[in-house]
Design a protein around this motif. Structure first.
Motif, PDB file in Angstrom:
ATOM      1  N   ILE A  40       0.824  -1.218   0.000  1.00 25.49           N
ATOM      2  CA  ILE A  40       0.000   0.000   0.000  1.00 25.49           C
ATOM      3  C   ILE A  40       0.854   1.262   0.000  1.00 25.49           C
ATOM      4  CG2 ILE A  40      -1.926  -1.129   1.168  1.00 25.49           C
ATOM      5  CD1 ILE A  40      -0.952   0.143   3.776  1.00 25.49           C
ATOM      6  N   GLU A  41       2.147   1.123   0.305  1.00 24.48           N
ATOM      7  CA  GLU A  41       3.061   2.267   0.367  1.00 24.48           C
ATOM      8  C   GLU A  41       4.261   1.955  -0.524  1.00 24.48           C
ATOM      9  OE1 GLU A  41       5.328   5.307   0.722  1.00 24.48           O
ATOM     10  OE2 GLU A  41       3.411   5.439   1.784  1.00 24.48           O
ATOM     11  N   PRO A  42       4.630   2.857  -1.451  1.00 20.71           N
ATOM     12  CA  PRO A  42       5.747   2.586  -2.369  1.00 20.71           C
ATOM     13  C   PRO A  42       7.126   2.820  -1.772  1.00 20.71           C
ATOM     14  CG  PRO A  42       4.804   4.728  -2.856  1.00 20.71           C
ATOM     15  CD  PRO A  42       3.947   4.124  -1.776  1.00 20.71           C
ATOM     16  N   ARG A  43       7.183   3.239  -0.504  1.00 24.25           N
ATOM     17  CA  ARG A  43       8.472   3.499   0.140  1.00 24.25           C
ATOM     18  C   ARG A  43       8.518   2.782   1.487  1.00 24.25           C
ATOM     19  NH1 ARG A  43       8.441   9.882   0.519  1.00 24.25           N
ATOM     20  NH2 ARG A  43       6.392   9.337   1.326  1.00 24.25           N
ATOM     21  N   ILE A  44       9.597   2.044   1.715  1.00 25.18           N
ATOM     22  CA  ILE A  44       9.820   1.371   2.996  1.00 25.18           C
ATOM     23  C   ILE A  44      11.238   1.664   3.463  1.00 25.18           C
ATOM     24  CG2 ILE A  44      10.071  -0.867   4.158  1.00 25.18           C
ATOM     25  CD1 ILE A  44       7.844  -1.958   2.456  1.00 25.18           C
ATOM     26  N   TYR A  45      11.367   1.952   4.747  1.00 26.23           N
ATOM     27  CA  TYR A  45      12.689   2.158   5.340  1.00 26.23           C
ATOM     28  C   TYR A  45      12.873   1.154   6.469  1.00 26.23           C
ATOM     29  CZ  TYR A  45      16.643   4.236   7.779  1.00 26.23           C
ATOM     30  OH  TYR A  45      17.859   4.419   8.377  1.00 26.23           O
ATOM     31  N   LEU A  46      13.984   0.395   6.419  1.00 21.30           N
ATOM     32  CA  LEU A  46      14.319  -0.587   7.441  1.00 21.30           C
ATOM     33  C   LEU A  46      15.534  -0.114   8.220  1.00 21.30           C
ATOM     34  CD1 LEU A  46      14.201  -3.837   5.231  1.00 21.30           C
ATOM     35  CD2 LEU A  46      12.319  -2.852   6.567  1.00 21.30           C
ATOM     36  N   GLN A 103      22.937  11.677  -1.298  1.00 20.34           N
ATOM     37  CA  GLN A 103      21.781  12.123  -0.526  1.00 20.34           C
ATOM     38  C   GLN A 103      20.817  12.942  -1.392  1.00 20.34           C
ATOM     39  OE1 GLN A 103      22.583  13.795   3.422  1.00 20.34           O
ATOM     40  NE2 GLN A 103      24.571  12.764   3.415  1.00 20.34           N
ATOM     41  N   ILE A 104      21.371  13.768  -2.244  1.00 19.78           N
ATOM     42  CA  ILE A 104      20.533  14.541  -3.161  1.00 19.78           C
ATOM     43  C   ILE A 104      19.778  13.593  -4.097  1.00 19.78           C
ATOM     44  CG2 ILE A 104      20.565  16.190  -5.081  1.00 19.78           C
ATOM     45  CD1 ILE A 104      22.981  17.517  -3.712  1.00 19.78           C
ATOM     46  N   ALA A 105      20.492  12.577  -4.596  1.00 19.39           N
ATOM     47  CA  ALA A 105      19.871  11.612  -5.505  1.00 19.39           C
ATOM     48  C   ALA A 105      18.770  10.826  -4.806  1.00 19.39           C
ATOM     49  CB  ALA A 105      20.935  10.663  -6.056  1.00 19.39           C
ATOM     50  N   LEU A 106      19.022  10.423  -3.542  1.00 23.78           N
ATOM     51  CA  LEU A 106      18.012   9.649  -2.821  1.00 23.78           C
ATOM     52  C   LEU A 106      16.788  10.506  -2.513  1.00 23.78           C
ATOM     53  CD1 LEU A 106      17.154   6.996  -1.578  1.00 23.78           C
ATOM     54  CD2 LEU A 106      18.392   7.622   0.518  1.00 23.78           C
ATOM     55  N   PHE A 107      16.986  11.786  -2.247  1.00 23.03           N
ATOM     56  CA  PHE A 107      15.866  12.692  -2.025  1.00 23.03           C
ATOM     57  C   PHE A 107      14.961  12.721  -3.260  1.00 23.03           C
ATOM     58  CE2 PHE A 107      13.946  16.935  -2.275  1.00 23.03           C
ATOM     59  CZ  PHE A 107      13.320  17.026  -1.036  1.00 23.03           C
ATOM     60  N   SER A 108      15.567  12.815  -4.425  1.00 24.01           N
ATOM     61  CA  SER A 108      14.808  12.824  -5.677  1.00 24.01           C
ATOM     62  C   SER A 108      14.104  11.489  -5.896  1.00 24.01           C
ATOM     63  CB  SER A 108      15.747  13.127  -6.846  1.00 24.01           C
ATOM     64  OG  SER A 108      15.054  13.066  -8.077  1.00 24.01           O
ATOM     65  N   LEU A 109      14.792  10.411  -5.597  1.00 18.92           N
ATOM     66  CA  LEU A 109      14.199   9.078  -5.769  1.00 18.92           C
ATOM     67  C   LEU A 109      13.008   8.881  -4.829  1.00 18.92           C
ATOM     68  CD1 LEU A 109      17.539   7.088  -6.048  1.00 18.92           C
ATOM     69  CD2 LEU A 109      15.762   7.140  -7.813  1.00 18.92           C
ATOM     70  N   SER A 110      13.125   9.392  -3.607  1.00 20.16           N
ATOM     71  CA  SER A 110      12.025   9.267  -2.657  1.00 20.16           C
ATOM     72  C   SER A 110      10.803  10.036  -3.144  1.00 20.16           C
ATOM     73  CB  SER A 110      12.471   9.782  -1.283  1.00 20.16           C
ATOM     74  OG  SER A 110      11.428   9.640  -0.336  1.00 20.16           O
ATOM     75  N   ASN A 111      11.030  11.213  -3.700  1.00 23.18           N
ATOM     76  CA  ASN A 111       9.917  11.993  -4.249  1.00 23.18           C
ATOM     77  C   ASN A 111       9.263  11.265  -5.417  1.00 23.18           C
ATOM     78  OD1 ASN A 111      10.223  14.085  -2.431  1.00 23.18           O
ATOM     79  ND2 ASN A 111      11.536  15.303  -3.773  1.00 23.18           N
ATOM     80  N   ALA A 112      10.086  10.647  -6.273  1.00 21.85           N
ATOM     81  CA  ALA A 112       9.558   9.908  -7.418  1.00 21.85           C
ATOM     82  C   ALA A 112       8.742   8.707  -6.947  1.00 21.85           C
ATOM     83  CB  ALA A 112      10.702   9.461  -8.320  1.00 21.85           C
ATOM     84  N   ALA A 113       9.214   8.043  -5.880  1.00 19.24           N
ATOM     85  CA  ALA A 113       8.466   6.901  -5.346  1.00 19.24           C
ATOM     86  C   ALA A 113       7.133   7.355  -4.761  1.00 19.24           C
ATOM     87  CB  ALA A 113       9.300   6.184  -4.285  1.00 19.24           C
ATOM     88  N   ALA A 114       7.146   8.468  -4.049  1.00 20.65           N
ATOM     89  CA  ALA A 114       5.905   8.992  -3.467  1.00 20.65           C
ATOM     90  C   ALA A 114       4.894   9.333  -4.557  1.00 20.65           C
ATOM     91  CB  ALA A 114       6.205  10.220  -2.614  1.00 20.65           C
ATOM     92  N   PRO A 135      18.408  17.200   6.515  1.00 21.83           N
ATOM     93  CA  PRO A 135      17.119  17.153   7.217  1.00 21.83           C
ATOM     94  C   PRO A 135      15.949  16.826   6.296  1.00 21.83           C
ATOM     95  CG  PRO A 135      18.405  19.019   7.980  1.00 21.83           C
ATOM     96  CD  PRO A 135      19.138  18.451   6.805  1.00 21.83           C
ATOM     97  N   ASP A 136      15.970  17.359   5.056  1.00 20.98           N
ATOM     98  CA  ASP A 136      14.841  17.084   4.164  1.00 20.98           C
ATOM     99  C   ASP A 136      14.812  15.619   3.743  1.00 20.98           C
ATOM    100  OD1 ASP A 136      17.099  17.249   2.582  1.00 20.98           O
ATOM    101  OD2 ASP A 136      16.270  18.664   1.137  1.00 20.98           O
ATOM    102  N   LEU A 137      15.993  14.994   3.589  1.00 21.69           N
ATOM    103  CA  LEU A 137      16.035  13.570   3.246  1.00 21.69           C
ATOM    104  C   LEU A 137      15.586  12.719   4.426  1.00 21.69           C
ATOM    105  CD1 LEU A 137      16.681  11.161   1.495  1.00 21.69           C
ATOM    106  CD2 LEU A 137      19.100  11.409   2.113  1.00 21.69           C
ATOM    107  N   ALA A 138      16.045  13.061   5.625  1.00 29.10           N
ATOM    108  CA  ALA A 138      15.614  12.317   6.810  1.00 29.10           C
ATOM    109  C   ALA A 138      14.103  12.388   6.970  1.00 29.10           C
ATOM    110  CB  ALA A 138      16.308  12.871   8.052  1.00 29.10           C
ATOM    111  N   LEU A 141      12.518  10.001   4.433  1.00 26.59           N
ATOM    112  CA  LEU A 141      12.636   8.604   4.864  1.00 26.59           C
ATOM    113  C   LEU A 141      11.674   8.320   6.013  1.00 26.59           C
ATOM    114  CD1 LEU A 141      16.513   8.132   4.717  1.00 26.59           C
ATOM    115  CD2 LEU A 141      14.801   7.348   3.068  1.00 26.59           C
ATOM    116  N   GLY A 142      11.487   9.299   6.882  1.00 21.44           N
ATOM    117  CA  GLY A 142      10.558   9.124   7.994  1.00 21.44           C
ATOM    118  C   GLY A 142       9.110   9.040   7.551  1.00 21.44           C
ATOM    119  N   ALA A 143       8.819   9.566   6.343  1.00 17.87           N
ATOM    120  CA  ALA A 143       7.455   9.524   5.818  1.00 17.87           C
ATOM    121  C   ALA A 143       7.129   8.176   5.178  1.00 17.87           C
ATOM    122  CB  ALA A 143       7.256  10.636   4.792  1.00 17.87           C
ATOM    123  N   ALA A 144       8.140   7.339   4.994  1.00 17.03           N
ATOM    124  CA  ALA A 144       7.923   6.001   4.440  1.00 17.03           C
ATOM    125  C   ALA A 144       7.365   5.085   5.534  1.00 17.03           C
ATOM    126  CB  ALA A 144       9.244   5.444   3.915  1.00 17.03           C
TER     127      ALA A 144
END
Length: 226
Positions: A40-46, A103-114, A135-138, A141-144
């Motif tokens: 149900i969620e396209p982002r998971i953080y372990l 970190q910049i790349a992962l921020f963009s990837l997280s937005n694309a996943a959302a 902070p924006d990346l953290a 990730l916390g929104a996953a």
């Protein structure tokens, strides 16, 4: 004959089938759903300590997801979000070790996943709020969906060893299991590979897998390992 054990093969490739969930069934089920495209969620953080199974689950998810899925280890370059195939799974390990560019790349990837463009599975040593990241990346990730993975207890490892021994038709005493848990590498994949090697050694030697036989194989390194 001891060479049969010294030439231990590497552990089997990580898969959902050889992951022992223990107390991590909720996180395991969520990752399995993400890999299958039914989550149900396209982002998971372990997150969790070393040996809790984070990397195993990431690699297992990539193997299950199939075409287009990719695993990115620490230090490797992250792809640009627009280069990831639509709906593909990307697994990013050791997020806490990402450099500024990653970190910049992962921020963009997280937005694309959302936005539903891809599926993102990320792992790190700490909870998102305690990561030394932008902070924006953290926050992203916390929104996953966030799951803490707990290491297997000795009882859970012992049960896995017993079940694996049974599949090989091998009798393994509680004393032998206890000795392995103290004197061998404590992560489950290594324990299972060692058990396979001990089985081959015992067959060649025509002896049961007992503490004396295990001690013979593990010498001279008898010190407990963390």
């Amino acid at each position: 004959m001891r060479q049969l054990v010294l030439d231990i093969a590497p552990p089997a490739a990580p898969a959902f089938a050889n992951f022992v969930a223990g107390a991590n069934r909720e996180g395991y089920s969520a990752v399995e759903g993400l890999a299958a495209g039914t989550g149900i969620e396209p982002r998971i953080y372990l997150w969790g300590e070393s040996g809790s199974g984070k990397s195993h689950l990431l690699r297992a998810a990539v193997a299950a997801a199939g075409t287009g899925a990719a695993y990115v280890a620490a230090g490797a370059a992250l792809p640009a979000s627009e280069t990831v195939p639509a709906g593909a799974l990307l697994a990013v390990d050791d997020a806490d070790r990402l450099d500024a560019e990653a970190q910049i790349a992962l921020f963009s990837l997280s937005n694309a996943a959302a936005a539903g463009q891809l599926r993102l599975l990320v792992a790190g040593a700490h909870a998102p709020a305690h990561l030394r990241l932008r902070p924006d990346l953290a926050t992203r990730l916390g929104a996953a969906l966030v799951f803490r993975l707990q290491p297997l207890t000795d009882e859970e490892k012992a049960d896995a060893l017993r079940r694996h021994a049974q599949t090989r038709g091998l009798r393994l005493s509680d004393e032998a299991i206890g000795y392995l848990l103290v004197h061998a590498r404590r992560d489950l994949p290594s324990l299972l590979v060692l058990l396979d090697a001990l089985d081959r050694y015992s067959l060649a030697a025509k002896r049961a897998v007992t503490v004396p036989l295990i001690r013979e194989v593990l010498q001279p390194d008898l010190a407990p390992r963390g």
